[in-house]
Scaffold this active site. Structure first.
Site, short mmCIF file in Angstrom:
data_model
loop_
_atom_site.label_atom_id
_atom_site.label_comp_id
_atom_site.label_asym_id
_atom_site.label_seq_id
_atom_site.Cartn_x
_atom_site.Cartn_y
_atom_site.Cartn_z
N HIS A 121 0.73 -1.21 0.02
CA HIS A 121 0.05 0.05 0.02
C HIS A 121 1.05 1.32 -0.07
CE1 HIS A 121 0.77 0.90 4.26
NE2 HIS A 121 0.71 -0.71 4.38
N ASP A 122 0.29 2.27 -0.78
CA ASP A 122 1.06 3.63 -0.79
C ASP A 122 2.27 3.77 -1.35
OD1 ASP A 122 -1.09 4.99 0.80
OD2 ASP A 122 -0.69 3.59 2.49
N GLY A 139 4.90 -1.31 2.67
CA GLY A 139 4.12 -0.05 2.72
C GLY A 139 5.00 1.07 2.48
#
Length: 258
Positions: A121-122, A139
């Site tokens: 994520h991100d 992440g």
């Protein structure tokens, strides 16, 4: 618009398929997914939204893209995945959406993600990046343009991989990875410039020599990092690649592999 969808595929009425999209057998395309023109989705692949893909992406069998982040803080916020054009996602690749903090996972253009790679994520991934089999990004990782991440690499959360970096197989990265350099090993270290990769990408001998001088001052001299950066700035002023290297180091929050 004209799209070819296999009868066994499941495509949400709230997905958008642009001209020339092809969806294979038993594939799933969820709500809020936008597939750009001439994108192909292989058999049994699954894409969840919100997720936006540019044109001519190739998504192979059993890839899982755009699912919610593996983040215990995630509470169902409306985050998304944003993908550019002409990327390749091979079998069993996983790419997750952002969290409520940044909101987006972003992938540029012309990247090649091999089997079983994972983008957390991100993440922010540039363009023309290669991730070999089983390479994984935690992440909030940033990967610069033209980086090559070898098989079975693991990149710690919040680390950065600089542009034109080359990481050998089985490298474990707990700090930032220097741009233009080769980094390798479970106990990761740099091993000079990524000379072959730089030449393949059109770097002249003069550009490579300037980076070599900067690397020697940074890694092989007896200067500490601050002293080395001062010497590099004084002796190699006006060299754009060297300036990019210096700025990358100065912005590092986790330190860099040396």
């Amino acid at each position: 618009m004209s799209a070819a969808v296999h009868p066994s595929a499941v495509v949400s009425t709230r997905a958008e398929l642009c001209e020339g999209v092809s969806i294979g057998a038993y594939a799933v395309v969820g709500d809020g997914v936008v597939l750009g023109a001439r994108t192909t989705v292989g058999d049994h692949a699954s894409i969840q939204g919100p997720a936006v893909f540019g044109e001519e992406n190739r998504i192979f069998s059993h890839a899982a893209l755009g699912f919610e982040p593996q983040d215990v803080k995630y509470r169902g916020e409306a985050t998304r995945l944003v993908v550019g054009a002409r990327n390749v996602f091979r079998e069993f690749t996983t790419v997750h959406r952002g969290t409520g903090e940044w909101g987006e996972t972003v992938i540029g253009d012309d990247n090649y993600l091999m089997n079983y790679t994972h983008v957390g994520h991100d993440n922010r991934i540039g363009s023309r990046v290669v991730m070999a089999n089983y390479a994984v990004l935690a992440g909030h990782v940033e990967v610069g343009h033209h980086a090559v991440i070898g098989a079975f690499n693991a990149i710690h959360q919040f680390c950065r991989v600089g542009p034109y970096a080359f990481l050998g197989a089985y490298t474990g990265c707990r700090q930032d990875v220097l741009p233009f350099c080769r980094t390798d090993g479970l106990d990761a270290k740099t091993y000079g410039l990524n000379t072959i990769g730089l030449r393949r990408n059109g770097f002249s001998d003069e550009r490579i020599e300037a980076l070599q001088k900067a690397y020697r001052l940074l890694v092989k001299s007896k200067l500490n990092t601050s002293q080395a950066l001062e010497r590099i700035a004084a002796e190699l002023a006006g060299q754009p690649d060297v300036e990019e290297l210096v700025q990358f180091i100065r912005k590092s929050e986790r330190g860099f592999i040396k």
